[in-house]
Enzyme design. Structure first.
Site, PDB file in Angstrom:
ATOM      1  N   GLY A 244       0.828  -1.205   0.000  1.00 35.51           N
ATOM      2  CA  GLY A 244       0.000   0.000   0.000  1.00 35.51           C
ATOM      3  C   GLY A 244       0.858   1.248   0.000  1.00 35.51           C
ATOM      4  O   GLY A 244       2.007   1.240  -0.451  1.00 35.51           O
ATOM      5  N   SER A 245       0.312   2.310   0.555  1.00 39.17           N
ATOM      6  CA  SER A 245       1.015   3.585   0.574  1.00 39.17           C
ATOM      7  C   SER A 245       2.143   3.574   1.599  1.00 39.17           C
ATOM      8  O   SER A 245       2.148   2.771   2.539  1.00 39.17           O
ATOM      9  CB  SER A 245       0.033   4.717   0.919  1.00 39.17           C
ATOM     10  OG  SER A 245      -0.411   4.597   2.260  1.00 39.17           O
ATOM     11  N   GLY A 249       2.357   1.939   5.337  1.00 39.09           N
ATOM     12  CA  GLY A 249       3.458   1.048   5.643  1.00 39.09           C
ATOM     13  C   GLY A 249       4.227   1.458   6.887  1.00 39.09           C
ATOM     14  O   GLY A 249       4.680   0.602   7.658  1.00 39.09           O
ATOM     15  N   GLU A 266       5.741  -3.541   0.771  1.00 39.04           N
ATOM     16  CA  GLU A 266       5.783  -3.119  -0.635  1.00 39.04           C
ATOM     17  C   GLU A 266       4.969  -1.842  -0.733  1.00 39.04           C
ATOM     18  O   GLU A 266       3.736  -1.879  -0.794  1.00 39.04           O
ATOM     19  CB  GLU A 266       5.203  -4.212  -1.546  1.00 39.04           C
ATOM     20  CG  GLU A 266       5.957  -5.530  -1.521  1.00 39.04           C
ATOM     21  CD  GLU A 266       7.299  -5.465  -2.225  1.00 39.04           C
ATOM     22  OE1 GLU A 266       7.664  -4.389  -2.738  1.00 39.04           O
ATOM     23  OE2 GLU A 266       7.997  -6.494  -2.255  1.00 39.04           O
ATOM     24  N   CYS A 300       2.000   0.560  -8.610  1.00 38.08           N
ATOM     25  CA  CYS A 300       3.126   1.054  -7.818  1.00 38.08           C
ATOM     26  C   CYS A 300       4.343   1.244  -8.714  1.00 38.08           C
ATOM     27  O   CYS A 300       5.246   2.014  -8.386  1.00 38.08           O
ATOM     28  CB  CYS A 300       3.428   0.116  -6.664  1.00 38.08           C
ATOM     29  SG  CYS A 300       3.625  -1.603  -7.136  1.00 38.08           S
TER      30      CYS A 300
END
Length: 513
Positions: A244-245, A249, A266, A300
């Protein structure tokens, strides 16, 4: 492709109007209380509802998963691999309906939806081979008649928090490897794409039931950030894999780190392609175009920045602008369209705010954006891809906007280009377009790209199963889906065996016994 075909896909995947959102793999726990509504960004219609997981249900899932681990870890790894092989076959059988659901619930093109399911199939194949290659090491001991070696053991429960933009593939990257390693998994899919999670759980549960896999090896929970917090803070879960963002994270890392757990992160990307004066421009334009507008800029690994040599800047700019005029924006289930919608209104608002920021910070918009209106765009989530001239130092360029906005930046020397490429807090994917071998090697050297992925003459988007996927800096440092990424799902143990008749002690210490 007509949207009415979606109803057939939903039936094939056992998606209902109202769905239980919590599963232990052997049973669906009755839904109570609040539910998540899943609206398609394609046409704005309600696809279905999913009951959110309650704290009581979460406790039941944890208990069931913990019990399942005791027997699952004892099944030989090749036997676990055989079950994963069967999951791959079931995914092959369900590829079309699952690909349609991914496209309809998330908004990416049908071709990309099928491609995402193919990634799931590929990771199953990879994991099957891996199940016979969980190798340790044997080492020479400094002590006579001693042998040392390393072996790997499963961790236990792996918690997986996935993002909307790859609603099924990233889950499979984690689960297939974790399962062959002997772990059990609890998955929290994005609350923006919960039905994709329901569909995957149905597919896996069928295969597991046929193989008498214990209840709890594959678990599903649904909800907002509060369910993610339960997972992150749970001492029963040694590893949390979160996609995610960067903002999300950091919260996950703090929670997991506070209990000395492991996290695989990630997170965001702000990816650049350097286009050298030695580039093959046909390849460069194609790579930049797909990287910038594929999945409507919601990867991403999407290309956010083009760093272009000043001698070819005008040529690249004009060719790219001309290519943008040929883009077809519309229903992603229609294979004639190139660009589908953003995920929801919140994403549209972020896109619109970014366009204002570009102008206020001194950038120039070359290819105008805007929200699409009229028949076929009733969801309000369709936007026009944008090209802007900018400086790498601008705040808006430094930030990741999850939308099809591409910044063009000039450079004079290759060292300057690499410095700009690295001059952001994210470190996921990067690329250089050049036919000059020295430039390519410089880009890949210790003084080159600081990203987890560095490509030559291909774009920034796209990952291939078998290569470790992930990035550095604020991208989180995680690695998934290939190489030795399996080791993160296991704990390493060093063993020493004394097969002699004496016990030599350190530093020659002796006891008179």
């Amino acid at each position: 492709m007509d949207n009415h075909n979606i109803s057939n896909a939903l039936r094939a995947l056992k998606i209902e109007e109202i769905n239980h959102g919590t599963s232990t793999g052997g049973q669906w726990l009755s839904g109570t209380g609040k539910y998540i509504e899943s609206y398609s960004p394609v046409d704005g219609k309600l696809i279905g509802k999913v009951y959110q997981t309650t704290e009581e249900q979460y406790k039941k899932v944890i208990e069931t998963a913990s019990e399942a681990f005791k027997s699952w870890r004892l099944l030989p790894a090749p036997k676990r691999g055989e079950i994963v092989r069967q999951i791959g076959n079931e995914l092959r059988a369900q590829k079309e309906p699952l690909g349609k659901l991914v496209s309809y619930e998330m908004g990416k093109s049908y071709q990309e939806g099928l491609g995402e399911v193919q990634e799931m199939i590929d990771i199953c194949d990879f994991a099957v081979g891996l199940s016979r290659q969980l190798h340790g090491l044997t080492m020479h001991s400094e002590r006579p008649e001693h042998r040392m070696y390393e072996q790997y053991h499963p961790l236990g429960i792996v918690g997986i928090i996935s993002a909307f933009n790859f609603p099924v593939a990233v889950w499979s990257w984690n689960t297939m490897l974790a399962w062959v390693c002997g772990d059990v998994c609890i998955w929290k899919p994005s609350e923006k794409t919960p039905l994709c999670g329901i569909a995957c759980q149905q597919i896996v549960s069928k295969v597991f039931a046929e193989n008498n896999v214990p209840e709890g090896v594959s678990c599903l929970v649904n909800g907002d950030y509060r369910i993610g917090e339960l997972l992150s803070n749970d001492v029963n879960i040694p590893l949390i894999s979160a996609t995610g963002s960067t903002r999300m994270g950091k919260k996950v890392a703090a929670a997991v780190g506070a209990r000395l757990g492991k996290s695989l992160l990630e997170l965001g990307g702000n990816n650049a392609i350097i286009i050298s004066e030695h580039a093959d421009l046909d390849i460069a334009i194609m790579g930049a175009l797909f990287g910038a507008v594929g999945t409507c800029g919601q990867r991403c690994t999407s290309t956010r920045r083009l760093i272009i040599h000043e001698s070819i800047y005008d040529t690249v700019r004009d060719k790219l602008a001309a290519a943008y005029t040929q883009l077809k924006i519309g229903n992603p289930l229609d294979e004639a369209n190139h660009v589908g919608p953003l995920i929801d209104q919140q994403a549209v608002d972020m896109y619109s705010t970014a366009l204002k920021e570009i102008k206020s910070q001194g950038g120039t918009i070359l290819v105008e954006g805007g929200v699409m209106e009229g028949e076929g765009y009733r969801s309000g989530c369709y936007v026009k891809p944008v090209i802007a001239e900018a400086e790498n130092s601008m705040d808006i360029v430094q930030a990741e906007t999850f939308a099809p906005i591409l910044y063009l930046i000039k450079y004079k020397k290759i060292e300057d280009a690499i410095s700009m490429q690295n001059g952001v807090v994210q470190g996921l994917s990067s690329a250089i377009m050049t036919t000059h071998v020295r430039e390519a090697e410089h880009f890949l050297s210790h003084g080159g790209s600081d990203c987890g992925i560095a490509n030559v003459n291909i774009g920034t988007s796209g990952a291939e199963i078998g290569g470790a996927f992930g990035g550095e800096k604020e991208t989180g440092g995680g690695r998934e889906s290939g190489s030795d990424a399996w080791k993160v799902y296991m704990r390493r143990q060093t063993n020493t065996i004394n097969y002699g008749t004496e016990l030599p002690l350190a530093q020659g210490i002796q006891f008179n016994l």
